[in-house]
Design a protein around this motif. Structure first.
Motif: not given
Length: 163
Positions: A78-107
């Protein structure tokens, strides 16, 4: 195999005014040509918003929480779609995404090959865009427009069903 993605999509930017300015065979578009929602004065939602609600609760809510509100291990869409473009949404859903930082990893797994998601990416985007703009609440839409014939044809083609 179904993949809808762009290697150069922007993950943040001007997502534009979500107001529907035209309809093409039952799908509403904003002034930039991006899919968007339409909610009538009586609360009737367009078919894509309704379908997106159903698809979200079928495939996405387990990680992203009820109605796009997020969870302890996945962001609030709900929050992400306030700043995520349509193209970016399609890319993330289709191809996935990995965020890694010192405290956590989200995939976010890739769903480009999952027809239960890939065939309904616009529906999901439209529903979440409606949630991001407070156009629909956290409950199942009570009234909806009829399913457009073009939607049925596109759905059958995507699922590989004869028409």
């Amino acid at each position: 195999m179904i993949i809808v993605a762009s290697a150069h999509a922007s993950f943040a930017g001007d997502v534009g005014d979500p107001a529907a300015v035209k309809s093409e065979e039952g799908k509403y578009l904003d002034k930039d040509g991006n899919p968007t929602f339409k909610v009538g004065a009586d609360g009737t939602v367009d078919w894509y918003t309704y379908s997106g609600y159903r698809r979200y609760h079928s495939e996405c809510h387990v990680c992203h929480g009820p109605d796009g509100m997020g969870s302890t291990y996945a962001p609030a869409l709900r929050d992400s779609l306030q700043k995520m473009t349509y193209e970016a949404f399609l890319e993330v859903v289709a191809s996935g995404r990995k965020n890694v930082n010192a405290s956590q990893e989200s995939v976010m797994p890739a769903f480009g090959d999952n027809t239960n998601v890939a065939c309904y990416m616009d529906d999901l985007y439209i529903y979440l865009r409606a949630r991001a703009n407070d156009a629909v609440g956290r409950v199942r839409p009570g009234k909806r427009e009829e399913k457009p014939a073009a939607y049925t044809a596109a759905e059958s083609a995507c699922m590989g069903k004869p028409q």
